[in-house]
Enzyme design. Sequence first.
Site, mmCIF file in Angstrom:
data_model
loop_
_atom_site.group_PDB
_atom_site.id
_atom_site.type_symbol
_atom_site.label_atom_id
_atom_site.label_comp_id
_atom_site.label_asym_id
_atom_site.label_seq_id
_atom_site.Cartn_x
_atom_site.Cartn_y
_atom_site.Cartn_z
ATOM 1 N N CYS A 1 1.633 10.240 31.730
ATOM 2 C CA CYS A 1 1.259 10.715 33.063
ATOM 3 C C CYS A 1 2.350 10.538 34.098
ATOM 4 O O CYS A 1 3.271 9.750 33.926
ATOM 5 C CB CYS A 1 0.046 9.941 33.604
ATOM 6 N N GLY B 1 3.771 15.087 31.945
ATOM 7 C CA GLY B 1 2.456 15.533 31.500
ATOM 8 C C GLY B 1 2.258 16.999 31.823
ATOM 9 O O GLY B 1 2.410 17.389 32.976
ATOM 10 N N ASN C 1 -1.053 5.928 35.714
ATOM 11 C CA ASN C 1 -0.128 6.150 34.596
ATOM 12 C C ASN C 1 -0.084 4.876 33.762
ATOM 13 O O ASN C 1 0.150 3.797 34.302
ATOM 14 C CB ASN C 1 1.268 6.490 35.143
ATOM 15 N N GLY C 2 -0.293 5.036 32.452
ATOM 16 C CA GLY C 2 -0.285 3.865 31.565
ATOM 17 C C GLY C 2 -1.616 3.752 30.853
ATOM 18 O O GLY C 2 -2.564 4.458 31.190
ATOM 19 N N CYS D 1 9.152 -0.396 29.877
ATOM 20 C CA CYS D 1 9.201 0.437 28.669
ATOM 21 C C CYS D 1 10.620 0.953 28.431
ATOM 22 O O CYS D 1 11.136 1.761 29.186
ATOM 23 C CB CYS D 1 8.245 1.616 28.842
ATOM 24 N N TYR E 1 13.871 8.306 26.153
ATOM 25 C CA TYR E 1 13.403 9.687 26.036
ATOM 26 C C TYR E 1 12.617 10.206 27.242
ATOM 27 O O TYR E 1 12.812 11.332 27.668
ATOM 28 C CB TYR E 1 12.491 9.812 24.805
ATOM 29 N N CYS F 1 2.617 3.220 20.412
ATOM 30 C CA CYS F 1 2.639 2.605 21.741
ATOM 31 C C CYS F 1 1.211 2.479 22.255
ATOM 32 O O CYS F 1 0.443 3.426 22.157
ATOM 33 C CB CYS F 1 3.440 3.483 22.700
ATOM 34 N N CYS G 1 10.075 -3.863 27.080
ATOM 35 C CA CYS G 1 9.171 -3.752 25.934
ATOM 36 C C CYS G 1 9.858 -2.879 24.893
ATOM 37 O O CYS G 1 10.260 -1.753 25.186
ATOM 38 C CB CYS G 1 7.855 -3.112 26.356
ATOM 39 N N CYS H 1 7.618 -0.308 20.124
ATOM 40 C CA CYS H 1 7.624 0.816 19.180
ATOM 41 C C CYS H 1 8.764 0.707 18.181
ATOM 42 O O CYS H 1 8.745 1.343 17.133
ATOM 43 C CB CYS H 1 7.652 2.149 19.928
#
Length: 471
Positions: free
Chosen positions: A9, A35, A109-110, A249, A255, A395, A449, A452
């Site tokens: 988002c 999004g 968002n999240g 993140c 990306y 994730c 973090c 992934c």
Amino acid sequence: MFDKFKDECGVFGILNHPDAANLVYLGLYALQHRGQESAGIASVVDQKIVSEKEMGKVVDVFTPERLSRLPGDTAIGHVRYSTAGGSMLCNAQPLVVSTHKGPVALAHNGNLVNGAELRRQLEATGSIFNSMSDTEAIVHLIARSKEPTLEKAIVDTLAQCRGAYSLAVMTPRKIFVARDPYGFRPLAIGKIDDALVVSSETCAFDLIGAETLREVRAGEVIVIEQEEGAAAPSLRVVHRFPAPREARCIFEHVYFARPDSVIFGNNVAEVRQRFGAQLAREHPVEADIVIPVPDSGVFAALGYALESGIPFQFGLVRNHYVGRTFIEPKQTIRNFGVKVKLNPVRELVNGKRVVLIDDSIVRGTTSKKIVRMLKQYGAKEVHMRISSPPTTGPCYYGIDTPERRDLIASASSTEEIRDFIEADSLGYLSEEGMLNAVRKDDDPSKLYCTACFSGRYPVVEPEFEAAATQA
Ligand code: AMP
């Protein structure tokens, strides 16, 4: 069940601008990459909140008529992408509700790792949900809080939320903004004229001509408000949740975020170039040209080329107009699927030893098709280089990574993946190399973090824990 709660988002908001909804529209336009499934704007009209939201891209959802139904000088907006199970209008945001403390609109968002649990508890005590998204649990908690003010109710609510949230909560006179204590997702505050703005990424500030003031810090709850008699709105930190550590993140840098944004204190394009340079140091190869997979591999490829001295070439051309609905040809055409989006420049790749750069391999199918195509177009060798470590886990904090079983690197070695994608060699950036490249001052291993890639999930609920440790 976890699929339902995977939302990518973008959030944008503005307080005290005569053209609020139009600026939110532009802000969302700049955040469209976060999004593409639904878009929505809520604005304050006569102390009430009105909203317009629809499935589709910002430019299609917001016709001039729609925007004209959103007057007022305060507005927030949201763009959303969700995996199967969540792609319905009822899940589109901002969510607008009436509470006994007044109307509230919320853009989130999240993903909350305890979203399902909160929902179960709320439903068990009578709450009725209209959507499948965990964001609705947040508005229920705000509405049901026994705290006397909305400000306190928001803090009370967020104290019960675990996982990732960067959010904007709008009331008729204020916008509250908050980031979870780990700071998984970005969120920044800016200024334009006499208005304050909030955005997931600073590229949206650039579009509307706003200046970035600062990022919302991890764990902060801030209110943006126009005090009685004041010329311009002000910022006030309402609360700061403590955190054992930050967990920004890293995949935003790899990306997800736009290269022209500054997130977590660093410009994304520069970070990607540093990833590419580090990749060249870790996995050098003798080759004639460096080619990015556009657009995701462009900046890392530039970094690789500059560091290695191998010339950079735009050897793959992307069609930017690929839509969702598409009439497939009846006859089988080789590599048709990927060719719709990417086509090599034969004259550039023919007879060359190619270093092919992308940011990540997820299922491996894209890389396989591109490598094959390059070879069909005459490339002598294709050496795949990836500007992040192998993606081995899903994730739970808001990036749409598939389930573990669909991630090729969860069960295959680098050599097996190289074999699958039919490359002459394959090299991934190391976790250490990635973290050292992202930031030069603080110790990045304590700030980011990398779940992934590393399987180290900073915050998990028991039900996620089981999924996280599944082989
Ligand atoms: P795959 O064919 O599944 O290996 O897909 C790899 C491609 O997906 C790479 O070009 C990545 O840039 C891209 N990618 C990685 N993560 C995501 C994501 N969350 N959403 C969309 N595309 C992604």
